[in-house]
Design a protein around this motif. Structure first.
Motif, short mmCIF file in Angstrom:
data_model
loop_
_atom_site.label_atom_id
_atom_site.label_comp_id
_atom_site.label_asym_id
_atom_site.label_seq_id
_atom_site.Cartn_x
_atom_site.Cartn_y
_atom_site.Cartn_z
N LEU A 159 37.36 40.87 46.49
CA LEU A 159 37.31 40.22 45.19
C LEU A 159 38.63 40.40 44.43
CD1 LEU A 159 33.69 41.14 44.03
CD2 LEU A 159 34.53 38.92 44.80
N GLU A 160 39.23 41.59 44.54
CA GLU A 160 40.52 41.80 43.88
C GLU A 160 41.59 40.91 44.51
OE1 GLU A 160 41.21 43.51 41.14
OE2 GLU A 160 39.04 43.77 41.04
N SER A 161 41.50 40.72 45.81
CA SER A 161 42.45 39.82 46.48
C SER A 161 42.26 38.39 45.99
CB SER A 161 42.28 39.90 48.00
OG SER A 161 42.62 41.18 48.48
N LEU A 162 41.00 37.99 45.77
CA LEU A 162 40.74 36.66 45.24
C LEU A 162 41.33 36.51 43.84
CD1 LEU A 162 37.03 35.83 46.23
CD2 LEU A 162 39.14 34.88 47.19
N ARG A 163 41.18 37.54 43.01
CA ARG A 163 41.75 37.50 41.66
C ARG A 163 43.27 37.31 41.73
NH1 ARG A 163 38.20 39.57 37.54
NH2 ARG A 163 36.54 40.90 38.35
N VAL A 164 43.89 38.07 42.61
CA VAL A 164 45.35 37.97 42.75
C VAL A 164 45.74 36.59 43.23
CG1 VAL A 164 47.37 38.86 43.96
CG2 VAL A 164 45.62 40.45 43.14
N SER A 169 51.62 41.26 46.63
CA SER A 169 51.96 40.64 47.92
C SER A 169 51.03 41.16 49.02
CB SER A 169 53.41 40.94 48.27
OG SER A 169 53.76 40.37 49.52
N LYS A 170 50.73 42.45 48.98
CA LYS A 170 49.82 43.03 49.97
C LYS A 170 48.43 42.41 49.87
CE LYS A 170 47.83 47.44 51.46
NZ LYS A 170 47.73 48.90 51.18
N ARG A 171 47.95 42.18 48.65
CA ARG A 171 46.63 41.58 48.46
C ARG A 171 46.59 40.17 49.05
NH1 ARG A 171 45.08 45.98 47.58
NH2 ARG A 171 44.26 46.87 45.66
N GLY A 185 45.52 26.24 51.11
CA GLY A 185 45.56 27.08 49.92
C GLY A 185 45.09 26.34 48.68
N ARG A 186 45.47 25.06 48.57
CA ARG A 186 45.04 24.26 47.41
C ARG A 186 43.53 24.06 47.43
NH1 ARG A 186 49.86 21.53 48.68
NH2 ARG A 186 48.75 19.92 49.85
N ASP A 187 42.99 23.78 48.60
CA ASP A 187 41.54 23.61 48.70
C ASP A 187 40.81 24.92 48.42
OD1 ASP A 187 41.86 20.95 49.32
OD2 ASP A 187 41.76 21.27 51.51
N PHE A 188 41.34 26.00 48.97
CA PHE A 188 40.69 27.30 48.79
C PHE A 188 40.73 27.74 47.33
CE2 PHE A 188 40.72 32.03 49.07
CZ PHE A 188 39.45 32.19 49.59
N TYR A 189 41.79 27.37 46.61
CA TYR A 189 41.92 27.77 45.20
C TYR A 189 40.73 27.29 44.38
CZ TYR A 189 43.18 27.56 40.30
OH TYR A 189 43.15 27.67 38.94
N ASP A 190 40.31 26.03 44.59
CA ASP A 190 39.20 25.49 43.80
C ASP A 190 37.95 26.34 43.96
OD1 ASP A 190 40.77 23.40 42.88
OD2 ASP A 190 40.23 22.09 44.57
N HIS A 191 37.67 26.76 45.19
CA HIS A 191 36.49 27.59 45.44
C HIS A 191 36.68 29.00 44.90
CE1 HIS A 191 34.72 24.49 48.02
NE2 HIS A 191 35.90 24.37 48.61
N ALA A 192 37.88 29.55 45.10
CA ALA A 192 38.15 30.92 44.64
C ALA A 192 38.08 31.00 43.12
CB ALA A 192 39.52 31.38 45.15
N ARG A 193 38.58 29.96 42.44
CA ARG A 193 38.55 29.95 40.98
C ARG A 193 37.12 29.99 40.47
NH1 ARG A 193 41.04 31.75 36.90
NH2 ARG A 193 38.94 32.46 36.48
N ARG A 194 36.24 29.25 41.13
CA ARG A 194 34.82 29.24 40.73
C ARG A 194 34.19 30.61 40.94
NH1 ARG A 194 34.92 23.80 42.73
NH2 ARG A 194 34.20 24.45 44.80
N VAL A 195 34.55 31.27 42.04
CA VAL A 195 34.01 32.61 42.31
C VAL A 195 34.47 33.59 41.24
CG1 VAL A 195 34.09 34.57 43.90
CG2 VAL A 195 33.80 32.26 44.79
N VAL A 196 35.75 33.57 40.93
CA VAL A 196 36.30 34.50 39.93
C VAL A 196 35.70 34.21 38.56
CG1 VAL A 196 38.40 35.19 38.71
CG2 VAL A 196 38.44 34.90 41.20
N THR A 197 35.55 32.93 38.22
CA THR A 197 34.95 32.57 36.93
C THR A 197 33.51 33.06 36.83
OG1 THR A 197 36.37 30.62 36.68
CG2 THR A 197 34.32 30.65 35.41
#
Length: 308
Positions: free
Chosen positions: A4-9, A34-36, A62-74
């Motif tokens: 989850l911290e890696s997703l935030r980063v 960078s490590k995350r 990465g662009r596609d994954f961002y949309d999903h990751a942003r929803r998870v973090v939100t």
């Protein structure tokens, strides 16, 4: 939790376009950030960013994954906010932006006071006279000074901030004292300008109603503090909230002009996304800032009356 911290980063690096900036925003060193990212890429088995010595860009994946990751973090942030509201123990980070002048003089000291009272809440404050995209930059709260933009954001007006047009005694001795609003057109006016800036003109109050004046001068800047410094140095006329000019007006470094036809006041307000209003720490911070800012403006109101 490390995932989850890696997703935030990843989300913040994507939004800010830099590992260094994303890490700094989350209070991580560039090496840790960078490590995350590398751990996340290794887990997913894909490359999320294209890296060069000068630029960092998202890959298509990465662009596609961002949309999903942003929803998870939100969703995680919303869940944490709900728990803190139920437990009565508010914590987390609040990302705040404010104009430079009033941000330094008012918002920053009051945010520090808030942080002393609530040590588990971190304030990430960005100061800029340029308009920011609150949703795109993931800002929790933005303080604005001026005309409120048309927006779907929740708007909470704090106070009308009286403005004043002022110049240094040296400038007035050289160029004369404007007696009417129309006289401003023959003076060097110092303008706050940047792409999409709303301040390409000044509007003053007259007995006949608001009068818009298209003005010009040899100097303009995207930093209001620079305009004030120029005015004190004798470069021209400045139009700013009295709150920002009070020390110079009291010392005599600047002289208030046209008291019978002052500029329209600037609205001082805070904006935030509607969903953030449900976050206990945002409501707590907003209530604190609105109450404290109103008190600060009430104290400076004596200066406004002294100028009339």
């Amino acid at each position: 939790m490390s995932y989850l911290e890696s997703l935030r980063v990843f989300v913040r690096v994507s939004e800010l376009g830099s590992i260094t900036a994303g890490g700094r925003d989350l209070r991580l060193t560039p090496a840790v950030a960078s490590k995350r990212i590398k751990e996340l890429e290794a887990r997913l088995g894909v490359r999320l960013f294209n890296r060069t010595t000068r630029k960092l860009t998202q890959t298509e994946i990465g662009r596609d994954f961002y949309d999903h990751a942003r929803r998870v973090v939100t969703a995680l942030e919303d869940a944490e906010a709900a728990v803190s509201g139920l437990s009565g123990h508010v914590r987390g980070t609040i990302r705040v932006t404010a104009p430079l002048g009033i941000g330094r003089r008012l918002v920053a000291p009051l945010a520090y006071q808030f942080g002393q009272d609530y040590p588990d809440i971190r304030i990430n404050l960005r100061l800029s006279d340029k308009r920011v995209d609150i949703l795109e930059d993931q800002i929790d709260m933005a303080f604005v000074l001026g005309d409120l933009p048309e927006s779907s954001l929740k708007q909470r007006k704090i106070v009308d901030a009286p403005r004043v047009i002022a110049a240094s005694p040296d400038y007035l001795a050289r160029r004369g004292v404007p007696e009417r609003p129309e006289d401003l057109k023959s003076h060097d006016c110092l303008l706050l300008r940047y792409p999409r800036s709303p301040e390409y003109f000044w509007t003053v109050q007259t007995p006949e109603g608001p009068l818009r004046l298209d003005l010009a001068g040899p100097l303009d800047c995207d930093d209001a503090n620079v305009l004030i410094d120029w005015a004190v140095a004798g470069a021209g006329l400045v139009n700013r909230p009295i709150f920002e000019l009070s020390a110079h007006l009291q010392s005599g470094a600047l002289v208030a002009l046209l008291p019978d036809t002052p500029p329209l006041p600037a609205v001082f307000a805070c904006l935030y996304p509607h969903r953030r209003h449900q976050d206990p720490k945002i409501r707590l911070f907003a209530d604190h800032m609105v109450r404290a800012c109103k008190g600060a403006f009430a104290k400076s109101d004596t200066i406004r009356h002294a100028l009339v």
